[in-house]
Scaffold this motif. Sequence first.
Motif, mmCIF file in Angstrom:
data_model
loop_
_atom_site.group_PDB
_atom_site.id
_atom_site.type_symbol
_atom_site.label_atom_id
_atom_site.label_comp_id
_atom_site.label_asym_id
_atom_site.label_seq_id
_atom_site.Cartn_x
_atom_site.Cartn_y
_atom_site.Cartn_z
ATOM 1 N N UNK A 43 9.566 3.535 -6.633
ATOM 2 C CA UNK A 43 8.504 2.583 -6.285
ATOM 3 C C UNK A 43 7.061 2.801 -7.333
ATOM 4 N N UNK A 44 7.058 4.197 -7.489
ATOM 5 C CA UNK A 44 6.066 4.491 -8.617
ATOM 6 C C UNK A 44 6.499 4.444 -10.335
ATOM 7 N N UNK A 45 7.755 3.958 -10.292
ATOM 8 C CA UNK A 45 8.321 3.915 -11.544
ATOM 9 C C UNK A 45 8.271 5.047 -12.590
ATOM 10 N N UNK B 150 -5.607 5.248 1.004
ATOM 11 C CA UNK B 150 -5.596 4.247 1.750
ATOM 12 C C UNK B 150 -5.712 4.560 3.301
ATOM 13 N N UNK B 151 -6.005 3.629 3.935
ATOM 14 C CA UNK B 151 -6.022 3.799 5.402
ATOM 15 C C UNK B 151 -4.684 4.284 5.979
ATOM 16 N N UNK B 152 -4.722 5.322 6.963
ATOM 17 C CA UNK B 152 -3.666 5.951 7.549
ATOM 18 C C UNK B 152 -2.709 5.124 8.168
ATOM 19 N N UNK C 8 0.924 -1.122 -0.031
ATOM 20 C CA UNK C 8 -0.009 0.066 -0.194
ATOM 21 C C UNK C 8 0.857 1.234 0.157
ATOM 22 N N UNK C 9 0.520 2.367 -0.962
ATOM 23 C CA UNK C 9 1.081 3.552 -0.866
ATOM 24 C C UNK C 9 1.130 4.186 0.382
ATOM 25 N N UNK C 10 0.000 4.115 1.347
ATOM 26 C CA UNK C 10 -0.092 4.797 2.638
ATOM 27 C C UNK C 10 1.110 4.259 3.513
ATOM 28 N N UNK C 11 1.296 2.980 3.453
ATOM 29 C CA UNK C 11 2.577 2.614 4.471
ATOM 30 C C UNK C 11 3.855 3.183 3.698
ATOM 31 N N UNK D 222 -2.661 11.795 -12.036
ATOM 32 C CA UNK D 222 -3.095 10.584 -11.692
ATOM 33 C C UNK D 222 -4.190 10.490 -10.795
ATOM 34 N N UNK D 223 -4.313 11.249 -9.995
ATOM 35 C CA UNK D 223 -5.426 11.374 -8.906
ATOM 36 C C UNK D 223 -5.297 10.038 -7.981
ATOM 37 N N UNK D 224 -3.938 9.841 -7.480
ATOM 38 C CA UNK D 224 -3.923 8.635 -6.814
ATOM 39 C C UNK D 224 -4.857 7.986 -5.661
#
Length: 421
Positions: free
Chosen positions: A145-147, A211-213, A77-80, A206-208
């Motif tokens: 991470x996001x290439x 995710x949860x905090x 997850x991106x949030x992590x 991209x409007x990512x």
Amino acid sequence: MFNKIKLLTQSKFARNVAVVVTGTAGAQAIAMVFSPVITRIYGPETFGAMGTFIAIFEMISPLAALSYPMAMVLPKQDSDAIGLAKISIWIAVITSLITAMVLILFKTPVVEAFNLHAIEPYILLLPITMLFSVLVTISSQWTIRKRLFKLKAKTAILQALIISLMKAGLGLLNPSAIILIGTTSFGYLLQAALIGIGIREKDKEDKPSTHSSFQVTGLLKQYKDFAYYRTPQIFLNSVGQSLPILMLANLFSPAAVGFYVLARTVLFVPSSLIGTSVAEVFYPKFVETIRNGESGKKLLVKASATLAAIGSVPYLVLIAFGPWLFALIFGAEWKEAGEFSRWMSIWLFVVLATRPIIAAIPALSLQGLFLVFEAIAVLIRIFAILIGYLWTGTALGAVMAFSLSNVIIYAALTIIIVRKA
């Protein structure tokens, strides 16, 4: 053959490598174009002061964020990943403040202990540069991470151009160590800012998804291996790589340090140009391979063999014509740096070939093993430099012994990691 070339050009991995290589090549090309000008503005002694500053910075910088930014590629997850970035910044702020307090309170003992008189007026730039370097690592890990390899390539070129112009332009007004050291420090902040601006623009497009905090305690525990094992490993490696500069400064003269710094700067071009580019694209691909329960051995061996084949050309040229090339390009007073480059080329060729090996270690959960290996490697490097110095009594002899010890170290590491993969 034509089909193989076609498949290679269609490979997303190959295209990503090409993008990163283009950016790194552009940045390195700009730096190399300016190098003959800069080496004629600043002398070996000034380069030696800058080299001493960089050596100390490289030794303490691994402690800045306890290597947590390196874990940003791993979470699903991106949030992590964002949580790890925030944790890294807070740790960096704390460690930079502690470093600044130590240098303020114990400046004289530190300078005397490590013979840092050449950089004493600029020593408080160390904690500032530490903080800037963490910002660069965080932004770079997010692009990996996001290439966002195109963004990384563009910012590398722009940063190199601005910093090179600053070194040359300001050097004409005041060719002193503060210019080289100050622009080097500012370069980290500039690079982080450029990448950050690019990431923000990309996020708008991209409007990512959200995710949860993140949970601070959970992330600290989950990726504690980076703090417990990777940080001391990188610290020990930095100590090992900085040993020649510190020991040359103590055993010989600032000019000897300057020769070594220029040789290392030039010789790291192929490693940065090709090795870093491949490693940055290789790392997320290798992580994905391991995550899917597949063997990464074939991918690891193939990447290392390819780098070895490519890297043999530039390093063989430097082994054969190093002194002549350095005198021609950088000026006659830099010929000794060319002599250093002959032996250092052997070592840095091996470093280039093992870039994927180093990149694979976190994914294979071999942080503890790598830490033990690095501790042994530091001892080997220290003894090698001392043996070279005592045997020949020259700076070149110390560099020769150090370079050959690194060949043995990286060859052993390659065997260990490939077997584990």
